[in-house]
Design a protein around this motif. Sequence first.
Motif, PDB file in Angstrom:
ATOM      1  N   MET A   1       0.831  -1.177   0.000  1.00  0.00           N
ATOM      2  CA  MET A   1       0.000   0.000   0.000  1.00  0.00           C
ATOM      3  C   MET A   1       0.880   1.246   0.000  1.00  0.00           C
ATOM      4  O   MET A   1       1.881   1.312   0.705  1.00  0.00           O
ATOM      5  CB  MET A   1      -0.888  -0.024   1.240  1.00  0.00           C
ATOM      6  CG  MET A   1      -1.689   1.228   1.424  1.00  0.00           C
ATOM      7  SD  MET A   1      -2.850   1.080   2.772  1.00  0.00           S
ATOM      8  CE  MET A   1      -4.323   1.464   1.898  1.00  0.00           C
ATOM      9  N   ILE A   2       0.522   2.221  -0.777  1.00  0.00           N
ATOM     10  CA  ILE A   2       1.258   3.486  -0.837  1.00  0.00           C
ATOM     11  C   ILE A   2       0.664   4.439   0.197  1.00  0.00           C
ATOM     12  O   ILE A   2      -0.549   4.608   0.275  1.00  0.00           O
ATOM     13  CB  ILE A   2       1.178   4.111  -2.242  1.00  0.00           C
ATOM     14  CG1 ILE A   2       1.860   3.201  -3.257  1.00  0.00           C
ATOM     15  CG2 ILE A   2       1.795   5.494  -2.251  1.00  0.00           C
ATOM     16  CD1 ILE A   2       1.802   3.702  -4.676  1.00  0.00           C
ATOM     17  N   SER A  17       5.155  10.046  -1.366  1.00  0.00           N
ATOM     18  CA  SER A  17       4.387   8.806  -1.246  1.00  0.00           C
ATOM     19  C   SER A  17       5.307   7.622  -1.425  1.00  0.00           C
ATOM     20  O   SER A  17       6.119   7.600  -2.356  1.00  0.00           O
ATOM     21  CB  SER A  17       3.282   8.762  -2.303  1.00  0.00           C
ATOM     22  OG  SER A  17       2.399   9.841  -2.125  1.00  0.00           O
ATOM     23  N   GLU A  19       5.508   3.129  -0.788  1.00  0.00           N
ATOM     24  CA  GLU A  19       4.943   1.869  -0.361  1.00  0.00           C
ATOM     25  C   GLU A  19       5.483   1.540   1.035  1.00  0.00           C
ATOM     26  O   GLU A  19       6.585   1.943   1.386  1.00  0.00           O
ATOM     27  CB  GLU A  19       5.325   0.749  -1.337  1.00  0.00           C
ATOM     28  CG  GLU A  19       4.724   0.891  -2.719  1.00  0.00           C
ATOM     29  CD  GLU A  19       5.450   1.898  -3.618  1.00  0.00           C
ATOM     30  OE1 GLU A  19       4.981   2.088  -4.748  1.00  0.00           O
ATOM     31  OE2 GLU A  19       6.458   2.499  -3.208  1.00  0.00           O
ATOM     32  N   ASP A  20       4.696   0.806   1.816  1.00  0.00           N
ATOM     33  CA  ASP A  20       5.095   0.453   3.186  1.00  0.00           C
ATOM     34  C   ASP A  20       6.449  -0.241   3.227  1.00  0.00           C
ATOM     35  O   ASP A  20       7.247   0.007   4.134  1.00  0.00           O
ATOM     36  CB  ASP A  20       4.052  -0.444   3.843  1.00  0.00           C
ATOM     37  CG  ASP A  20       2.745   0.279   4.133  1.00  0.00           C
ATOM     38  OD1 ASP A  20       2.746   1.525   4.213  1.00  0.00           O
ATOM     39  OD2 ASP A  20       1.719  -0.412   4.288  1.00  0.00           O
ATOM     40  N   GLU A  21       6.730  -1.080   2.244  1.00  0.00           N
ATOM     41  CA  GLU A  21       7.995  -1.819   2.229  1.00  0.00           C
ATOM     42  C   GLU A  21       9.197  -0.884   2.086  1.00  0.00           C
ATOM     43  O   GLU A  21      10.232  -1.079   2.727  1.00  0.00           O
ATOM     44  CB  GLU A  21       8.002  -2.859   1.100  1.00  0.00           C
ATOM     45  CG  GLU A  21       7.000  -3.971   1.280  1.00  0.00           C
ATOM     46  CD  GLU A  21       5.584  -3.639   0.825  1.00  0.00           C
ATOM     47  OE1 GLU A  21       4.714  -4.524   0.924  1.00  0.00           O
ATOM     48  OE2 GLU A  21       5.332  -2.493   0.385  1.00  0.00           O
ATOM     49  N   ARG A  59      13.079   5.595  -3.304  1.00  0.00           N
ATOM     50  CA  ARG A  59      12.992   4.194  -3.745  1.00  0.00           C
ATOM     51  C   ARG A  59      14.329   3.727  -4.329  1.00  0.00           C
ATOM     52  O   ARG A  59      14.781   2.615  -4.051  1.00  0.00           O
ATOM     53  CB  ARG A  59      11.887   4.038  -4.785  1.00  0.00           C
ATOM     54  CG  ARG A  59      10.500   4.109  -4.231  1.00  0.00           C
ATOM     55  CD  ARG A  59       9.464   3.817  -5.327  1.00  0.00           C
ATOM     56  NE  ARG A  59       8.144   4.108  -4.865  1.00  0.00           N
ATOM     57  CZ  ARG A  59       7.500   5.257  -5.087  1.00  0.00           C
ATOM     58  NH1 ARG A  59       8.070   6.225  -5.790  1.00  0.00           N
ATOM     59  NH2 ARG A  59       6.288   5.433  -4.614  1.00  0.00           N
TER      60      ARG A  59
END
Length: 72
Positions: A1-2, A17, A19-21, A59
Amino acid sequence: MIRKHSATLHGHRTSFSLEDEFWTELNAIAKARAVPLAALICDIDDQRQPESNLSSALRLHVLHWLKSKRAS
């Protein structure tokens, strides 16, 4: 989820924004380097290409960190 996150970089609030990872890995990188998460994000922001956005730069930093650890 973002999820949307906020940080203060050089006195200015910004949001990004992730992602949880990626958020989990950024926290792990900050812990491994013994620096506050905000300082890590600021450093990544300072090093990113002007045409890149902060979310992408974060990222890519996580990706490079994980690849360098795997190569060790």
